[in-house]
Design an enzyme around this catalytic site. Structure first.
Site, mmCIF file in Angstrom:
data_model
loop_
_atom_site.group_PDB
_atom_site.id
_atom_site.type_symbol
_atom_site.label_atom_id
_atom_site.label_comp_id
_atom_site.label_asym_id
_atom_site.label_seq_id
_atom_site.Cartn_x
_atom_site.Cartn_y
_atom_site.Cartn_z
ATOM 1 N N ASN A 213 0.879 -1.192 -0.146
ATOM 2 C CA ASN A 213 0.011 0.143 -0.180
ATOM 3 C C ASN A 213 0.842 1.213 -0.097
ATOM 4 O O ASN A 213 2.043 1.146 -0.058
ATOM 5 C CB ASN A 213 -0.827 0.028 1.171
ATOM 6 C CG ASN A 213 -0.010 -0.147 2.552
ATOM 7 O OD1 ASN A 213 0.519 0.879 2.911
ATOM 8 N ND2 ASN A 213 -0.335 -1.212 3.246
ATOM 9 N N GLY A 276 0.873 1.068 17.278
ATOM 10 C CA GLY A 276 0.697 0.339 15.883
ATOM 11 C C GLY A 276 0.321 1.354 14.814
ATOM 12 O O GLY A 276 -0.784 1.725 14.808
ATOM 13 N N CYS A 277 1.358 1.692 14.362
ATOM 14 C CA CYS A 277 1.255 2.916 13.187
ATOM 15 C C CYS A 277 1.256 2.351 11.905
ATOM 16 O O CYS A 277 1.035 3.034 10.884
ATOM 17 C CB CYS A 277 2.115 4.080 13.361
ATOM 18 S SG CYS A 277 1.685 5.332 12.702
HETATM 19 O O1 C5P Z 1 -8.253 -2.939 11.586
HETATM 20 P P1 C5P Z 1 -7.339 -1.753 10.877
HETATM 21 O O2 C5P Z 1 -6.551 -2.131 10.041
HETATM 22 O O3 C5P Z 1 -8.145 -0.586 10.379
HETATM 23 O O4 C5P Z 1 -6.523 -1.263 12.203
HETATM 24 C C1 C5P Z 1 -5.524 -0.288 12.188
HETATM 25 C C2 C5P Z 1 -4.708 -0.587 13.392
HETATM 26 O O5 C5P Z 1 -4.424 -1.868 13.781
HETATM 27 C C3 C5P Z 1 -3.418 0.041 13.175
HETATM 28 O O6 C5P Z 1 -3.075 0.417 14.419
HETATM 29 C C4 C5P Z 1 -2.740 -0.827 12.675
HETATM 30 O O7 C5P Z 1 -1.374 -0.740 12.685
HETATM 31 C C5 C5P Z 1 -3.017 -2.233 13.496
HETATM 32 N N1 C5P Z 1 -3.028 -3.399 12.502
HETATM 33 C C6 C5P Z 1 -2.245 -4.400 12.887
HETATM 34 N N2 C5P Z 1 -1.919 -5.608 12.175
HETATM 35 C C7 C5P Z 1 -3.023 -5.711 11.346
HETATM 36 C C8 C5P Z 1 -3.901 -4.669 10.847
HETATM 37 C C9 C5P Z 1 -3.898 -3.563 11.417
HETATM 38 O O8 C5P Z 1 -1.251 -4.187 13.754
HETATM 39 N N3 C5P Z 1 -2.966 -7.044 10.473
#
Ligand code: C5P
Length: 411
Positions: A213, A276-277
């Site tokens: 992405n 988690g960014c």
């Molecule tokens: O569910 P979604 O992707 O919208 O959630 C976003 C949050 O979850 C962000 O903080 C992203 O870094 C984290 N995330 C994650 N692992 C994934 C999907 C999202 O840590 N597989």
């Protein structure tokens, strides 16, 4: 304006030097500021240069000293408005009676006064003058007005003066000025371990192709920079991005969501704050091809079977030794509703919800706006942050998280 390379948000200080004999102590002050982790840029008034040479300050700070508003060469580098925006703090030491008078009346007749008028930075001054000048009602009026305008006056001290008088008006010693700046020098995240995921993940389809992405990683890197500036031990788990590793940060490069999860689980041990960014790919190829997939003349369509990636942040939040966990919610509508849902569903402590449909904000941009949502008992509290550079938003997120960390137990 975004931060210049290598600068720490919250740690950019503009040291203004006025025309007083105490200016010789400003060289030591510049050194102490550098030692405290500040990036220091010096502006001297014309009179200050009669007391101390700009070259001395240049040697100590590693930056050219600015002395004139009308210097085309200097303006072509970092213009005065840019310099005014760059500064997180302005400290004038020594601040003479004349400089105080000009600032109290909003003059902009040289570089230093112009910068003070143009900057939203936090402002400090250390007055220094003869005791009779300090005690004069005009100076008292100016000091009062400056304090009303938001200036924090550090000192003056009382005692022997260079002119032979004894009384109030001596500039504070540089060490005492540093103590007065303590709010700025503080490292509230000292002793904390912070783990941040940033950037995209890459999910291999075959040895040469992948799913990914457009995440630039800028927000995660801004958070890592800000956390390090606040004194934390920072581990940045980064997908492939075109950004330099922030100063003082340990970077762990990963490609896929699986790699990111492995690094996160390993580093989450003993961690106080997990952010988690990363824009983690939701799906990956079930079985990446061992060799490059070939185009087939007899088929116009191709089917890829994808399987769900692990939810990294939810895994960290499910640990018995869970840290304080902050997630991001990038949405194009119903920002708060989705943000609240994520907070509860993924068991997060805080969510930074941002609207990625607004031009110039979010994905790939230097600026961002967000609503911060966090749990407060059974309620959910909120703080709407206006559009601002990602570096500033990162500071706001961390400051909010640190105050929550102090009131909740996540050991
Ligand atoms: O569910 P979604 O992707 O919208 O959630 C976003 C949050 O979850 C962000 O903080 C992203 O870094 C984290 N995330 C994650 N692992 C994934 C999907 C999202 O840590 N597989």
């Amino acid at each position: 304006m975004s931060a210049l390379p290598g600068t720490l948000p919250g740690k950019r200080i503009l040291l203004g030097i006025g025309a007083g004999i105490a200016a010789y102590k400003s060289a030591h002050l510049a050194r102490l500021l550098k030692q405290a982790g500040f990036e220091v840029r010096v502006v001297m008034t014309e009179g200050a240069q009669a007391f101390i040479a700009p070259l001395t300050l240049q040697a100590l700070t590693g930056e050219a000293v600015r002395t004139s508003l009308l210097d085309p060469e200097a303006e072509a580098g970092m213009g005065h408005i840019e310099l005014a925006r760059w500064a997180d703090r302005i400290l004038i030491a020594p601040a003479t009676a004349d400089l105080m008078a000009r600032l109290a009346h909003g003059h902009a007749d040289d570089l230093l006064t112009t910068l003070c008028l143009a900057s939203h930075a936090e402002k400090f001054m250390a007055p220094a003058m003869n005791q009779a000048m300090w005690s004069h009602p005009a100076t008292a009026r100016n000091a009062h007005r400056l304090a009303e305008d938001g200036w924090q006056l550090l000192g003056p001290d009382s005692g022997d003066q260079a002119c032979g008088d004894v009384g109030p008006g001596r500039m504070l010693e540089p060490e005492d000025i540093m103590a007065g700046l303590s709010g700025a020098v503080e490292r509230p995240a000292e002793g904390l371990k912070v783990v941040i995921t940033a950037g995209p993940t890459r999910e291999a389809l075959d040895p040469v192709r992948y799913l990914s992405n457009h995440s630039s990683g800028k927000m995660g890197y801004a958070l890592a920079t800000a956390a390090a500036a606040l004194g934390a031990e920072v581990h940045l788990i980064s997908g492939p991005v075109a950004l330099a590793t922030p100063h003082g940060v340990t970077r762990h490069d990963v490609e896929s969501a699986d790699d990111m999860l492995a690094a996160a689980e390993r580093l989450a041990y003993d961690c106080d704050l997990f952010i988690g960014c990363a824009a983690v790919a939701d799906y990956r190829a079930e079985a990446p091809a061992e060799h490059k997939l070939k185009k087939r003349d007899d088929e116009d369509a191709m089917t890829l079977r994808l399987v769900k990636n692990p939810d990294i942040i939810a895994r960290i939040a499910a640990r018995d030794d869970r840290p304080f966990v902050i997630g991001f919610a990038a949405e194009t509508r119903d920002l708060e509703r989705y943000g609240r849902d994520k907070l509860t569903r993924k068991q997060l402590d805080m969510v930074v919800a941002n609207d990625v449909s607004q031009a110039g904000l979010g994905f790939g941009a230097d600026d961002n706006a967000a609503v911060l949502l966090w749990k407060d008992g059974n309620a959910i509290d909120r703080d709407a942050q206006p559009p601002q550079p990602k570096s500033r938003l990162a500071e706001a997120v961390l400051k909010r998280a640190l105050s929550r960390l102090n009131t909740t137990h996540h050991a």
